[in-house]
Write a protein that holds these residues in place. Structure first.
Motif, PDB file in Angstrom:
ATOM      1  N   SER A  87       0.832  -1.216   0.000  1.00 13.95           N
ATOM      2  CA  SER A  87       0.000   0.000   0.000  1.00 13.95           C
ATOM      3  C   SER A  87       0.858   1.254   0.000  1.00 13.95           C
ATOM      4  CB  SER A  87      -0.926   0.005   1.220  1.00 13.95           C
ATOM      5  OG  SER A  87      -1.844  -1.066   1.151  1.00 13.95           O
ATOM      6  N   PHE A  88       1.982   1.249   0.750  1.00 12.90           N
ATOM      7  CA  PHE A  88       2.890   2.396   0.737  1.00 12.90           C
ATOM      8  C   PHE A  88       3.455   2.616  -0.667  1.00 12.90           C
ATOM      9  CE2 PHE A  88       3.137   2.062   5.432  1.00 12.90           C
ATOM     10  CZ  PHE A  88       3.046   3.409   5.752  1.00 12.90           C
ATOM     11  N   ASN A  89       3.836   1.533  -1.341  1.00 16.16           N
ATOM     12  CA  ASN A  89       4.346   1.647  -2.718  1.00 16.16           C
ATOM     13  C   ASN A  89       3.289   2.239  -3.645  1.00 16.16           C
ATOM     14  OD1 ASN A  89       6.851   0.654  -2.093  1.00 16.16           O
ATOM     15  ND2 ASN A  89       6.426  -1.449  -2.742  1.00 16.16           N
ATOM     16  N   ALA A  90       2.032   1.804  -3.465  1.00 17.46           N
ATOM     17  CA  ALA A  90       0.941   2.343  -4.294  1.00 17.46           C
ATOM     18  C   ALA A  90       0.779   3.835  -4.061  1.00 17.46           C
ATOM     19  CB  ALA A  90      -0.358   1.607  -3.970  1.00 17.46           C
ATOM     20  N   LEU A  91       0.936   4.255  -2.804  1.00 17.37           N
ATOM     21  CA  LEU A  91       0.808   5.684  -2.488  1.00 17.37           C
ATOM     22  C   LEU A  91       1.941   6.486  -3.119  1.00 17.37           C
ATOM     23  CD1 LEU A  91      -1.176   7.409  -0.886  1.00 17.37           C
ATOM     24  CD2 LEU A  91       0.311   7.167   1.114  1.00 17.37           C
ATOM     25  N   ILE A  92       3.166   5.963  -3.075  1.00 14.85           N
ATOM     26  CA  ILE A  92       4.313   6.633  -3.725  1.00 14.85           C
ATOM     27  C   ILE A  92       4.101   6.703  -5.231  1.00 14.85           C
ATOM     28  CG2 ILE A  92       6.773   6.387  -4.230  1.00 14.85           C
ATOM     29  CD1 ILE A  92       7.086   5.210  -1.387  1.00 14.85           C
ATOM     30  N   ARG A  93       3.576   5.615  -5.803  1.00 14.07           N
ATOM     31  CA  ARG A  93       3.309   5.613  -7.252  1.00 14.07           C
ATOM     32  C   ARG A  93       2.283   6.681  -7.634  1.00 14.07           C
ATOM     33  NH1 ARG A  93      -0.700   3.263  -9.718  1.00 14.07           N
ATOM     34  NH2 ARG A  93      -1.156   1.893  -7.943  1.00 14.07           N
ATOM     35  N   ILE A  94       1.219   6.816  -6.804  1.00 18.96           N
ATOM     36  CA  ILE A  94       0.169   7.794  -7.109  1.00 18.96           C
ATOM     37  C   ILE A  94       0.710   9.226  -6.999  1.00 18.96           C
ATOM     38  CG2 ILE A  94      -2.032   8.742  -6.305  1.00 18.96           C
ATOM     39  CD1 ILE A  94      -2.738   5.840  -5.422  1.00 18.96           C
ATOM     40  N   THR A  95       1.415   9.517  -5.891  1.00 20.21           N
ATOM     41  CA  THR A  95       1.943  10.886  -5.706  1.00 20.21           C
ATOM     42  C   THR A  95       3.025  11.202  -6.726  1.00 20.21           C
ATOM     43  OG1 THR A  95       3.466  10.025  -4.023  1.00 20.21           O
ATOM     44  CG2 THR A  95       1.372  10.964  -3.266  1.00 20.21           C
ATOM     45  N   GLY A 125       3.239   9.911  -9.684  1.00 19.12           N
ATOM     46  CA  GLY A 125       2.582  10.078 -10.985  1.00 19.12           C
ATOM     47  C   GLY A 125       2.005  11.464 -11.170  1.00 19.12           C
ATOM     48  N   LYS A 126       1.696  12.121 -10.062  1.00 23.55           N
ATOM     49  CA  LYS A 126       1.175  13.497 -10.134  1.00 23.55           C
ATOM     50  C   LYS A 126       2.291  14.533 -10.130  1.00 23.55           C
ATOM     51  CE  LYS A 126      -3.233  12.469  -7.881  1.00 23.55           C
ATOM     52  NZ  LYS A 126      -4.127  12.779  -6.739  1.00 23.55           N
ATOM     53  N   GLY A 127       3.538  14.038 -10.058  1.00 26.10           N
ATOM     54  CA  GLY A 127       4.676  14.949 -10.063  1.00 26.10           C
ATOM     55  C   GLY A 127       4.983  15.514  -8.696  1.00 26.10           C
ATOM     56  N   ASP A 128       4.330  14.999  -7.650  1.00 19.80           N
ATOM     57  CA  ASP A 128       4.558  15.496  -6.290  1.00 19.80           C
ATOM     58  C   ASP A 128       5.650  14.663  -5.638  1.00 19.80           C
ATOM     59  OD1 ASP A 128       4.414  16.630  -3.831  1.00 19.80           O
ATOM     60  OD2 ASP A 128       2.281  16.257  -3.488  1.00 19.80           O
ATOM     61  N   ILE A 129       6.898  14.922  -6.078  1.00 24.11           N
ATOM     62  CA  ILE A 129       8.015  14.105  -5.607  1.00 24.11           C
ATOM     63  C   ILE A 129       8.307  14.360  -4.138  1.00 24.11           C
ATOM     64  CG2 ILE A 129       9.740  15.799  -6.321  1.00 24.11           C
ATOM     65  CD1 ILE A 129       9.998  11.911  -6.287  1.00 24.11           C
ATOM     66  N   ASP A 140      10.629   7.132 -10.938  1.00 29.29           N
ATOM     67  CA  ASP A 140       9.605   7.581 -11.902  1.00 29.29           C
ATOM     68  C   ASP A 140       9.063   8.956 -11.503  1.00 29.29           C
ATOM     69  OD1 ASP A 140       9.927   5.269 -13.322  1.00 29.29           O
ATOM     70  OD2 ASP A 140       8.128   4.276 -12.536  1.00 29.29           O
ATOM     71  N   GLY A 141       8.880   9.126 -10.179  1.00 25.69           N
ATOM     72  CA  GLY A 141       8.381  10.414  -9.691  1.00 25.69           C
ATOM     73  C   GLY A 141       9.368  11.529  -9.939  1.00 25.69           C
ATOM     74  N   LEU A 142      10.663  11.264  -9.707  1.00 17.86           N
ATOM     75  CA  LEU A 142      11.693  12.262  -9.972  1.00 17.86           C
ATOM     76  C   LEU A 142      11.729  12.642 -11.451  1.00 17.86           C
ATOM     77  CD1 LEU A 142      14.566  10.863  -7.711  1.00 17.86           C
ATOM     78  CD2 LEU A 142      13.422  13.068  -7.416  1.00 17.86           C
ATOM     79  N   TRP A 143      11.630  11.637 -12.297  1.00 15.33           N
ATOM     80  CA  TRP A 143      11.643  11.895 -13.744  1.00 15.33           C
ATOM     81  C   TRP A 143      10.417  12.702 -14.153  1.00 15.33           C
ATOM     82  CZ3 TRP A 143      14.805  12.165 -17.562  1.00 15.33           C
ATOM     83  CH2 TRP A 143      14.349  12.100 -18.891  1.00 15.33           C
ATOM     84  N   LYS A 144       9.280  12.361 -13.597  1.00 18.94           N
ATOM     85  CA  LYS A 144       8.043  13.090 -13.889  1.00 18.94           C
ATOM     86  C   LYS A 144       8.158  14.539 -13.405  1.00 18.94           C
ATOM     87  CE  LYS A 144       3.475  13.052 -14.762  1.00 18.94           C
ATOM     88  NZ  LYS A 144       2.736  12.474 -15.863  1.00 18.94           N
ATOM     89  N   SER A 145       8.711  14.710 -12.183  1.00 17.29           N
ATOM     90  CA  SER A 145       8.871  16.052 -11.620  1.00 17.29           C
ATOM     91  C   SER A 145       9.805  16.891 -12.482  1.00 17.29           C
ATOM     92  CB  SER A 145       9.416  15.955 -10.197  1.00 17.29           C
ATOM     93  OG  SER A 145       9.699  17.228  -9.670  1.00 17.29           O
ATOM     94  N   ARG A 146      10.866  16.281 -12.984  1.00 13.83           N
ATOM     95  CA  ARG A 146      11.816  17.009 -13.831  1.00 13.83           C
ATOM     96  C   ARG A 146      11.165  17.467 -15.118  1.00 13.83           C
ATOM     97  NH1 ARG A 146      17.457  14.551 -16.330  1.00 13.83           N
ATOM     98  NH2 ARG A 146      18.100  16.468 -17.434  1.00 13.83           N
TER      99      ARG A 146
END
Length: 627
Positions: free
Chosen positions: A571-579, A581-585, A612-618
């Protein structure tokens, strides 16, 4: 000069070399003279020989002492060593063996044959080849001891079919030519000199039976017991079968008693033979008791048993005709074997004889038909028994309802329940529960609830498991209002909901976007002394995520970890994936830090989602700069 039985010329053998033909002439066992003494002497000083008269023992002694002067291949005392050496060197080349020992073959007796066989007891093929060579090529008749050594050798080498063949040959030989010989005794004596397996004595019993000599087989069986050898159940069964063919039924029971006394465990074949024995005696009462004993010892009568009994019924053995119990037992056996048609025929034969079937008889046939999927025939038997004034019992109802359920005909099963109730038959709680569970599995919760109400009106009190089945079915159909009403009804009837109840309701509420209501039930659970599990945690978390309430989802994970020690990395991994994915690194890294503080080590998926989040944020930042 008086003749003597044996004359020996004594030579100075160290001075003269005598050829073999001359030696043969010298050691003649008996000369054609009369029994009076004959003496010859010579006074010549130049002669180194003299002729003396010796008795038989003196002659044998002198003869034996001179054998060592012969060449090895011509020494009669060396015949066993020569044969063994030749067999080892030439790999059982019997033609070559015959050539090399031809001169000594007159000295080959049964004792020498035994010595050769014992030498090759670990090489059964060579031993058997030599034995057959002696018997067939040389035309010598082996002794009983020779036969027994070969049998032991073959049995020890696990060559049972060849051993049995030799043993049968010996049994026949003893019968025709050596009636005073005791094969069993000889087999026992040979165990002192050679390798042996106790199975040989089993084989002897079987050999006697195979040759049609049942009484000798029985004697060998009893000799085995006397000397401490316990026959196998296979040999015992062969003996029972042989005695039965001779109509020696009393002997059969004696053997069976000896089997029990010496701990020989019977098998189904034993019981089938003894069932046949009982049928020959014509005592139906004993047959029934014996069948009961079979079942008590864990044996289910098979098709052979029932064929025997059916033949007994058809023949009407003796004055004692089968009763209702016997017929019912037979029908039960036939139904177990899938021979329902024959069971029906037996049923009609019984009725024709004037015996009235009872509830057990009807239930036996109804059960047999239901197992075969013949529900129409089962229903017809039900009507027949009611017409004859026999009320169906709980077993009758259960078998019929289960039969319809197995065929996927729940509507027919429900109609049957209504019909039975019209006839005044009470329906058991087990049947109601079975039907309610079956309806729930088919996602027909409203029909199941109606049946629950009928069950309650009949005076039955539903249990927790039935309520859970209904609640799960309603939840699966997203009928949460009905599920909640049933939960309230449970509490009103003082039936305490358990983890299954709460899990089904919470999962349904979360799936319907009502996660807050689901979370409130967690407090109700805790207040009643129950702790939520991982499944409930994930159901609520997934609900909040679907509702896009990330703050609540994160708070929920923190709450469950702190209060219930439920640490859900997935569940923690799913939460990191969701945030992420929104670019909220920043949020993703905060969640990762929270995991570390709780003692949860990030796994490969955690790292992947952060990257993935870092790349999305960039990419988001780059897009902002471009603008």
């Amino acid at each position: 000069m008086n003749p003597s039985p044996i004359h020996v010329v004594k030579f100075n053998l160290y001075k003269y070399s005598l050829p073999l033909p001359l030696l043969r002439f010298i050691f003649i066992p008996k000369l054609p003279f009369s029994s009076s003494s004959l003496s010859l002497s010579s006074s010549s000083s130049s002669s180194s020989s003299s002729l003396q008269t010796l008795d038989q023992s003196q002659t044998n002694s002198i003869s034996s002492s001179l054998f060592h002067l012969l060449p090895q291949t011509q020494n009669p005392k060396n015949i066993v060593n020569l044969i063994c050496s030749n067999l080892k060197q030439h790999n059982s080349n019997l033609a070559l063996l015959h050539t090399e020992v031809k001169a000594l073959l007159p000295h080959l007796g049964t004792q020498e044959v035994s010595r050769v066989l014992l030498t090759f007891q670990s090489d059964s093929s060579t031993a058997l080849s030599f034995f057959n060579w002696v018997k067939n090529d040389l035309g010598l008749r082996p002794s009983t001891q020779n036969y027994c050594i070969v049998v032991h050798t073959l049995a020890w080498s696990r060559k049972f079919s060849q051993a049995m063949k030799i043993l049968c040959e010996l049994v026949e030989l003893v019968k025709d030519d050596l009636p005073s010989e005791d094969v069993f005794k000889n087999l026992v004596l040979c165990t002192e000199d050679c390798n042996w397996d106790p199975v040989v004595f089993d084989m002897l019993v079987k050999a006697y039976l195979r040759m049609g000599r049942v009484r000798e087989g029985l004697r060998s069986f009893r000799k085995m017991l006397r000397v401490g050898f316990v026959p196998t159940v296979v040999a015992s069964n062969c003996l029972l079968s042989g005695l039965l063919k001779l109509n020696c039924t009393d002997r059969c029971w004696e053997v069976y008693e000896e089997m029990e006394r010496f701990g020989i465990a019977p098998n189904l074949y034993t019981f089938n033979i003894l069932t046949h024995v009982l049928c020959k005696d014509g005592d139906t009462g004993k047959v029934n008791k014996f069948l009961e004993k079979m079942e008590e010892e864990g044996f289910d009568p098979d098709i052979v048993t029932y064929n025997t009994l059916i033949n007994h019924v058809q023949e009407g053995c003796g004055a004692s005709l089968p009763d209702l119990v016997s017929y019912t037992a037979l029908m039960n056996g036939l139904c177990k074997e899938g021979r329902v048609r024959e069971a029906h025929q037996l049923f009609h034969r019984m009725v024709h004889r004037g015996l009235n079937p009872d509830i057990v008889t009807y239930n036996t046939l109804i059960h047999g038909n239901c197992k075969e999927g013949k529900m129409q025939e089962s229903r017809s038997l039900l009507h027949d028994m009611i017409w004859n004034g026999i009320s169906p019992d709980s077993f009758t109802c259960w078998v019929l309802v289960e039969g319809y359920g197995r065929e996927g005909k729940l509507l027919s099963a429900l109609n049957l329940v209504v019909e039975l109730q019209r006839f005044g038959v009470s329906i058991s709680q087990d049947i109601y529960c079975y039907l309610i569970a079956a309806l729930c599995q088919e996602n027909r919760p409203f029909a199941a609830k109606n049946l629950l109400e009928r069950m309650t009106r009949d005076g039955h009190r539903p249990e927790l498991e039935i309520y859970n089945e209904l609640i799960k079915s309603f939840c699966h159909c997203d009928c949460i209002a009905e599920a909640l009403r049933l939960k309230t009804e449970m509490v009103d009837k003082e039936i305490k909901p358990n983890l299954v109840t709460y899990g089904a309701v919470i999962d349904c509420l979360s799936g319907l976007g009502r996660s807050m209501e689901g979370e409130s039930l967690v407090g109700e659970m805790v207040a009643s002394g129950m702790l939520p599990g991982l499944a409930i945690c994930r159901a609520l978390f997934n609900g909040y995520c679907r509702e896009n309430d990330i703050d609540k989802a994160q708070s929920l994970l923190s709450f469950f970890a702190k209060e219930f020690q439920i640490h859900d990395t997935e569940s923690f991994n799913a939460l990191i994936r969701i945030t992420g994915g929104k670019g909220d690194i920043t949020r993703s890294l905060e969640i990762q830090d929270m995991m570390l503080k709780m003692g949860l080590l990030p796994n490969s998926l955690t790292c992947k989602y952060v990257i993935d989040g870092l790349w999305k944020s960039r990419r988001v930042d780059s897009a902002s700069l471009v603008k």
